[in-house]
Design a protein around this motif. Structure first.
Motif, PDB file in Angstrom:
ATOM      1  N   TRP A  11      -1.730  -1.548  -4.891  1.00  0.00           N
ATOM      2  CA  TRP A  11      -1.181  -0.257  -4.438  1.00  0.00           C
ATOM      3  C   TRP A  11      -0.675  -0.442  -2.997  1.00  0.00           C
ATOM      4  CZ3 TRP A  11      -0.154   3.279  -7.695  1.00  0.00           C
ATOM      5  CH2 TRP A  11      -0.915   3.417  -8.865  1.00  0.00           C
ATOM      6  N   GLY A  12       0.552   0.029  -2.758  1.00  0.00           N
ATOM      7  CA  GLY A  12       1.131  -0.148  -1.415  1.00  0.00           C
ATOM      8  C   GLY A  12       1.810   1.082  -0.929  1.00  0.00           C
ATOM      9  N   TRP A  13       1.141   2.241  -1.023  1.00  0.00           N
ATOM     10  CA  TRP A  13       1.794   3.464  -0.562  1.00  0.00           C
ATOM     11  C   TRP A  13       2.051   3.387   0.934  1.00  0.00           C
ATOM     12  CZ3 TRP A  13       3.322   5.332  -4.743  1.00  0.00           C
ATOM     13  CH2 TRP A  13       2.509   5.364  -5.888  1.00  0.00           C
ATOM     14  N   ALA A  14       3.137   3.900   1.390  1.00  0.00           N
ATOM     15  CA  ALA A  14       3.524   3.795   2.801  1.00  0.00           C
ATOM     16  C   ALA A  14       2.549   4.510   3.694  1.00  0.00           C
ATOM     17  CB  ALA A  14       4.942   4.347   2.998  1.00  0.00           C
ATOM     18  N   LEU A  15       2.076   5.664   3.263  1.00  0.00           N
ATOM     19  CA  LEU A  15       1.154   6.424   4.091  1.00  0.00           C
ATOM     20  C   LEU A  15      -0.238   6.297   3.530  1.00  0.00           C
ATOM     21  CD1 LEU A  15       3.283   9.637   4.710  1.00  0.00           C
ATOM     22  CD2 LEU A  15       2.995   7.687   6.221  1.00  0.00           C
ATOM     23  N   GLY A  16      -1.153   5.907   4.381  1.00  0.00           N
ATOM     24  CA  GLY A  16      -2.531   5.743   3.925  1.00  0.00           C
ATOM     25  C   GLY A  16      -3.117   7.017   3.374  1.00  0.00           C
ATOM     26  N   ARG A  17      -2.711   8.177   3.970  1.00  0.00           N
ATOM     27  CA  ARG A  17      -3.253   9.456   3.507  1.00  0.00           C
ATOM     28  C   ARG A  17      -2.839   9.750   2.075  1.00  0.00           C
ATOM     29  NH1 ARG A  17      -1.454  14.489   3.271  1.00  0.00           N
ATOM     30  NH2 ARG A  17       0.511  13.918   4.242  1.00  0.00           N
ATOM     31  N   ILE A  18      -1.552   9.454   1.751  1.00  0.00           N
ATOM     32  CA  ILE A  18      -1.083   9.679   0.377  1.00  0.00           C
ATOM     33  C   ILE A  18      -1.834   8.795  -0.588  1.00  0.00           C
ATOM     34  CG2 ILE A  18       0.916   9.499  -1.148  1.00  0.00           C
ATOM     35  CD1 ILE A  18       2.675  10.204   1.203  1.00  0.00           C
ATOM     36  N   SER A  19      -2.073   7.531  -0.143  1.00  0.00           N
ATOM     37  CA  SER A  19      -2.801   6.599  -1.012  1.00  0.00           C
ATOM     38  C   SER A  19      -4.194   7.113  -1.307  1.00  0.00           C
ATOM     39  CB  SER A  19      -2.861   5.226  -0.344  1.00  0.00           C
ATOM     40  OG  SER A  19      -3.625   4.340  -1.116  1.00  0.00           O
ATOM     41  N   GLU A  20      -4.859   7.621  -0.260  1.00  0.00           N
ATOM     42  CA  GLU A  20      -6.212   8.128  -0.473  1.00  0.00           C
ATOM     43  C   GLU A  20      -6.215   9.324  -1.410  1.00  0.00           C
ATOM     44  OE1 GLU A  20      -7.729   8.913   3.348  1.00  0.00           O
ATOM     45  OE2 GLU A  20      -7.809   6.806   3.972  1.00  0.00           O
ATOM     46  N   LEU A  44      -7.759  -2.798  -0.855  1.00  0.00           N
ATOM     47  CA  LEU A  44      -6.728  -2.835  -1.891  1.00  0.00           C
ATOM     48  C   LEU A  44      -7.269  -3.529  -3.126  1.00  0.00           C
ATOM     49  CD1 LEU A  44      -3.561  -3.743   0.180  1.00  0.00           C
ATOM     50  CD2 LEU A  44      -4.231  -1.514  -0.703  1.00  0.00           C
ATOM     51  N   PRO A  45      -7.167  -2.948  -4.293  1.00  0.00           N
ATOM     52  CA  PRO A  45      -7.595  -3.616  -5.511  1.00  0.00           C
ATOM     53  C   PRO A  45      -6.640  -4.745  -5.873  1.00  0.00           C
ATOM     54  CG  PRO A  45      -6.553  -1.554  -6.050  1.00  0.00           C
ATOM     55  CD  PRO A  45      -6.637  -1.601  -4.553  1.00  0.00           C
ATOM     56  N   HIS A  84       2.556  -4.041  -5.143  1.00  0.00           N
ATOM     57  CA  HIS A  84       2.905  -5.342  -4.579  1.00  0.00           C
ATOM     58  C   HIS A  84       2.681  -6.400  -5.634  1.00  0.00           C
ATOM     59  CE1 HIS A  84       2.672  -8.072  -0.766  1.00  0.00           C
ATOM     60  NE2 HIS A  84       3.682  -8.377  -1.577  1.00  0.00           N
ATOM     61  N   ILE A  85       3.778  -7.077  -5.990  1.00  0.00           N
ATOM     62  CA  ILE A  85       3.697  -8.155  -6.972  1.00  0.00           C
ATOM     63  C   ILE A  85       3.607  -9.471  -6.199  1.00  0.00           C
ATOM     64  CG2 ILE A  85       4.810  -9.260  -8.933  1.00  0.00           C
ATOM     65  CD1 ILE A  85       6.366  -6.656  -9.355  1.00  0.00           C
ATOM     66  N   ARG A  86       2.529 -10.270  -6.465  1.00  0.00           N
ATOM     67  CA  ARG A  86       2.366 -11.528  -5.732  1.00  0.00           C
ATOM     68  C   ARG A  86       1.889 -12.627  -6.653  1.00  0.00           C
ATOM     69  NH1 ARG A  86      -0.895 -11.142  -0.284  1.00  0.00           N
ATOM     70  NH2 ARG A  86      -0.083 -13.298  -0.257  1.00  0.00           N
ATOM     71  N   SER A  87       2.337 -13.798  -6.306  1.00  0.00           N
ATOM     72  CA  SER A  87       1.858 -14.984  -7.002  1.00  0.00           C
ATOM     73  C   SER A  87       0.806 -15.658  -6.133  1.00  0.00           C
ATOM     74  CB  SER A  87       3.021 -15.949  -7.263  1.00  0.00           C
ATOM     75  OG  SER A  87       2.542 -17.224  -7.668  1.00  0.00           O
ATOM     76  N   TYR A 122       9.597  -0.863  -5.611  1.00  0.00           N
ATOM     77  CA  TYR A 122       9.932   0.450  -5.095  1.00  0.00           C
ATOM     78  C   TYR A 122      10.453   1.351  -6.223  1.00  0.00           C
ATOM     79  CZ  TYR A 122       9.990  -1.834  -0.505  1.00  0.00           C
ATOM     80  OH  TYR A 122       9.665  -2.552   0.629  1.00  0.00           O
ATOM     81  N   VAL A 123      10.275   2.648  -6.031  1.00  0.00           N
ATOM     82  CA  VAL A 123      10.967   3.662  -6.830  1.00  0.00           C
ATOM     83  C   VAL A 123      11.981   4.318  -5.926  1.00  0.00           C
ATOM     84  CG1 VAL A 123       9.234   5.459  -6.343  1.00  0.00           C
ATOM     85  CG2 VAL A 123      10.727   5.706  -8.327  1.00  0.00           C
TER      86      VAL A 123
END
Length: 603
Positions: A11-20, A44-45, A84-87, A122-123
């Motif tokens: 999860w990579g929401w720009a604002l930490g508050r929105i993420s919470e 972050l999971p 976030h997609i990562r290898s 991104y959306v």
């Protein structure tokens, strides 16, 4: 690339508050297959794929990536990072990331994008669950320079419903009907609303409410609504079409089990007619006069009022005479207006027997009352008017039995009439029909006498009966009564039997036999069976006997050698002993002749 690429979804929401906030509302991954990863921030999971198999053998894709939950109608700003997609090899080699599928390189193109270097997904605009509730993307990770890549990884983006649609009534206004005088609990109608949000969720769970009633009479809560089904039923007694023919209900539908978005509409309820008003006579007492001796004479017309719907069966009336007419002298019917009872005479009224009737009449509607109601009644006082009644013979037909040999000027019968009027008038008698002119009547006393001999065998007598018509006439007011005398004439043996004595012509060689019918005008006992005998030497020419049960004389003639003329003397006697002699002239021919039947005639 020989080694297997592991993709981390973060999860990579720009604002930490929105993420919470999203985490607290349940927007995120399920707990399955989520482990801690020391390289990244512990908050972050990290989703780590299973280790690759040894060599080039591909592993089975029996592990499913949990969907990415993203709320519809997110306000941005856009583009807004989602994951976030990562290898796990991005520290060893340069990895470039890309996505394909509907919403990426297929319509709607560009809805989702990925930073090819960082792997941030991104959306680019708001998502609408009602348009599309999920997207299936394929994520690609390629080692730059090596040109090798792991097989694409499926990513599901699930659009989370955010209750962005309010309920909508399926029609507006709703219309329905309810019979007046309906009892509480009676079903009236049902309203429905739809909600485009996710079915089965609270966002589409609609509740219904009545928020206003017009008019608020006789109670402000005449109707009640089932909050779940939208069914409307009667809540209080007192529906009366004649007072309030229509109700308008303002209704509300709200989602979130009645606590969310709302819509408003109307329900128009028409109160239909029921037979809740009893018809009423305009006059409770009617006094009328009716002449006697008339059938179908108008007695009275009785108008009524009824407040139910005009020209309906609840309004139309019917009537009954419930008292005062045990003899069925009157009849009552409904007039053409259907709001009027008409009484007429069913039988002739007789002033001398009963000069007053008191009738009790009730009125009801063609259909039963919807609720118990008192029945309106009216009294009709009928005064019978005296009229000059015609004289009446008693009996109207008188039977008299006399001998047909009753002597002339004998009293036959006294036949008189009475005047039914209270003030009786003087009567005079006259013979109206005496076809044989045998009788005479005393104009004052009514005594009938013979003036000529009676004859049972007369053509004016039918089946032994002679019919006479007598008139009784009032001397002051023209009124005539008619009576009949039926005279049964007792038979007397006054008619001797007869035969046909026409001259006979026979063949002297073959005379054959002759049959002669016997007739007698008298009745049974004085007619057949007859008897016959030959007189004065007639037996030298023929023999005689009775034939056909004593009603036919049979003569058998003897053959002769020469032509002869002679007479046959016969005596025929009836069953009563009365006889008559007959002479028959007979000619025996020797000339050429031919026989015809029992006779011989010249050719």
């Amino acid at each position: 690339m020989a080694s297997h690429i592991t993709i981390f979804l973060i999860w990579g929401w720009a604002l930490g508050r929105i993420s919470e906030t999203l985490q607290s509302e349940g927007f995120g991954h399920e707990d399955a297959a989520i482990v801690s990863q020391p390289k990244y921030t512990a908050s972050l999971p990290v989703l780590e794929f299973p280790k690759p198999l040894v060599g080039l053998v591909r592993r089975k894709r029996d592990w499913v990536v949990p969907p990415i939950n993203f709320p519809e109608n997110d306000r941005g700003p856009f583009p807004k990072n989602m994951v976030h997609i990562r290898s796990n090899y991005d520290k060893e080699v340069k990895i470039q990331y890309s996505i394909t599928g509907p919403g990426a390189d297929q319509p709607p193109v560009g809805l989702f994008t990925v930073d090819k270097n960082s792997g941030l997904l991104y959306v680019t605009q708001r998502l609408d669950r009602e348009r599309q509730d999920r997207y299936v993307l394929l994520a690609h990770a390629v080692a730059v320079g090596a040109g090798t890549a792991e097989e694409p990884m499926e990513i599901i983006v699930k659009v989370i419903d955010m209750n962005d649609n309010k309920p909508v009534f399926t029609q507006d206004p709703f219309t329905g009907t309810v019979p007046e005088a309906s009892l509480p609990g009676s079903e009236v109608m049902q309203v429905t609303a739809t909600d485009a949000d996710e079915p089965g969720s609270a966002n589409s769970d609609v509740r219904y409410t009545i928020i206003n009633q017009e008019p608020e009479l006789p109670s402000r809560n005449m109707f009640v609504m089932n909050p779940v089904t939208g069914g409307i039923r009667v809540n209080a007694a007192g529906l009366d079409r004649e007072k309030i023919p229509k109700y308008t209900l303002e209704i509300q539908a709200a989602d979130m089990e009645g606590n969310g978005l709302t819509c408003f509409g109307k329900s128009i309820i028409t109160v239909t007619d029921s037979n809740d008003i009893a018809p009423q006579f305009e006059k409770s007492l009617n006094t009328v006069s009716v002449p006697e001796n008339k059938v179908n004479a108008l007695v009275v017309k009785m108008p009524v009022n009824d407040g139910d719907e005009p020209h309906s069966s609840n309004w139309a009336t019917k009537y009954r005479i419930v008292d005062g007419d045990p003899g069925g002298m009157f009849t009552v019917s409904t007039g053409p207006s259907r709001l009027e009872g008409i009484i007429t005479t069913a039988k002739p009224l007789d002033f001398e027997k009963d000069n007053r009737y008191t009738l009790l009449v009730t009125v009801e509607n063609e259909v039963p009352f919807a609720t118990p109601l008192p029945t309106s009644t009216a009294t009709v006082q009928v005064n019978v008017e005296d009229r000059n009644d015609v004289p009446v013979f008693d009996p109207v037909e008188k039977v008299v039995s006399v001998s047909e040999h009753l002597s002339v000027d004998s009293d036959l019968v006294l036949y008189t009439a009475i005047d039914p009027d209270i003030m009786a008038h003087k009567l005079m008698y006259r013979m109206d029909r005496d076809p044989a002119k045998w009788l005479d009547i005393n104009s004052v006393t009514g005594m009938i006498k013979t003036k000529h001999p009676l004859d049972r065998e007369s053509p004016f007598v039918k089946d032994g009966k002679y019919r006479v018509i007598i008139l009784a006439i009032e001397d002051e007011i023209p009124a005539t009564g008619t009576g009949t005398i039926l005279i049964e004439l007792e038979d007397v043996n006054d008619n001797a039997p007869t035969i046909d004595d026409t001259p006979l012509k026979l063949c002297n060689q073959d005379p054959r036999l002759v049959r002669l019918a016997v007739k007698d005008r008298d009745g049974p006992g004085f007619a057949e069976p007859f008897s016959v005998e030959l007189l004065e030497g007639s037996n030298m020419y023929c023999t005689a006997q009775m034939y056909e049960k004593g009603t036919v004389v049979e003569l058998t003639f003897k053959a002769m050698r020469e032509q002869r003329n002679f007479y046959i003397n016969l005596r025929v006697t009836d069953a009563g002993g009365l006889n008559q002699d007959h002479v028959i002239h007979v000619t025996m021919n020797e000339d050429s002749c031919m026989t015809w039947g029992d006779f011989c005639v010249r050719s």
